[in-house]
Write a protein that holds these residues in place. Structure first.
Motif, mmCIF file in Angstrom:
data_model
loop_
_atom_site.group_PDB
_atom_site.id
_atom_site.type_symbol
_atom_site.label_atom_id
_atom_site.label_comp_id
_atom_site.label_asym_id
_atom_site.label_seq_id
_atom_site.Cartn_x
_atom_site.Cartn_y
_atom_site.Cartn_z
ATOM 1 N N PHE A 280 3.398 -13.886 2.486
ATOM 2 C CA PHE A 280 4.397 -13.899 3.215
ATOM 3 C C PHE A 280 4.512 -14.484 4.618
ATOM 4 O O PHE A 280 5.459 -15.248 4.992
ATOM 5 C CB PHE A 280 5.367 -12.660 3.259
ATOM 6 N N ASP B 166 7.224 -18.315 -1.624
ATOM 7 C CA ASP B 166 7.303 -16.731 -1.325
ATOM 8 C C ASP B 166 7.373 -16.642 0.077
ATOM 9 O O ASP B 166 7.420 -15.679 0.566
ATOM 10 C CB ASP B 166 6.358 -16.217 -1.937
ATOM 11 N N ALA B 167 6.769 -17.454 0.891
ATOM 12 C CA ALA B 167 6.499 -17.329 2.339
ATOM 13 C C ALA B 167 7.821 -17.212 3.201
ATOM 14 O O ALA B 167 8.521 -18.041 3.012
ATOM 15 C CB ALA B 167 5.563 -18.521 2.938
ATOM 16 N N ILE B 168 7.558 -16.454 4.161
ATOM 17 C CA ILE B 168 8.824 -16.280 5.259
ATOM 18 C C ILE B 168 8.139 -17.141 6.481
ATOM 19 O O ILE B 168 9.197 -17.754 7.021
ATOM 20 C CB ILE B 168 8.815 -14.725 5.646
ATOM 21 N N HIS C 266 2.660 -6.232 5.420
ATOM 22 C CA HIS C 266 3.299 -7.145 4.510
ATOM 23 C C HIS C 266 2.201 -8.117 3.988
ATOM 24 O O HIS C 266 1.192 -8.103 4.824
ATOM 25 C CB HIS C 266 4.304 -8.205 5.186
#
Length: 166
Positions: free
Chosen positions: A124, A152-154, A120
């Motif tokens: 993210f 967009d980051a998890i 990934h």
């Protein structure tokens, strides 16, 4: 756990010259034995990991170009990458931390093991680098503001670097 399930590694584990090598090694052994997700204490989840977990038996992300982070990762029990990682720790025990057990060590195993297609983007999981000038500011932000700042980051890490402290 090492003594009970991986006794062949106990002398190396006990003989490491710094605690972070034991912590790093333990991550790989825990994921190999039990599976699941490992995350450092300075990680903050901004969104659910569920979409990433249900689609794969391995969760890895770049922390920087070409370097796979070991601060957040996951696998199913007995994953072959975790087996490869634990199997080679004895050989690298005397190297500097990043090469012995850390992200450079993990990156070398992923590169040799054909798991790059499962990686990934750092956007993210590590949306800003460890040396970013605003990292202290980010650490004081609320979850809502972090989600807006990094849409967009998890997750994010606050890059505390506590392992560097003596």
């Amino acid at each position: 756990m090492i003594a009970n399930h991986y006794p062949w590694f106990l002398a190396t584990y006990d003989g490491y010259d710094c605690n972070i090598k034991r912590v790093d090694a333990a991550r790989y052994f825990i994921l190999h034995k039990h599976g699941g997700i490992y995350a450092d204490l300075d990680f903050v989840l901004l969104r659910s990991l569920e979409p990433y977990l249900s689609a794969n038996d391995l969760l890895l992300a770049y922390e920087a170009p070409g370097m796979i982070g070991n601060a957040i990762m996951g696998s199913c029990t007995g994953h072959p990458l975790m087996l490869a990682a634990i199997s080679d720790l004895e050989r690298t025990k005397d190297r500097q931390v990043l090469h012995a057990t850390g992200p450079i060590y993990l990156s070398s195993h992923v590169n040799k093991s054909f798991y790059l297609n499962e990686m990934h983007s750092s956007l993210f999981f590590y949306p800003y680098p460890w040396d970013h000038p605003d990292k202290t500011k980010y650490a004081s932000m609320s979850l809502e503001v972090l989600r807006e700042t990094f849409p967009d980051a998890i997750s994010i890490t606050h890059w505390t670097g506590s392992w560097l402290a003596k």
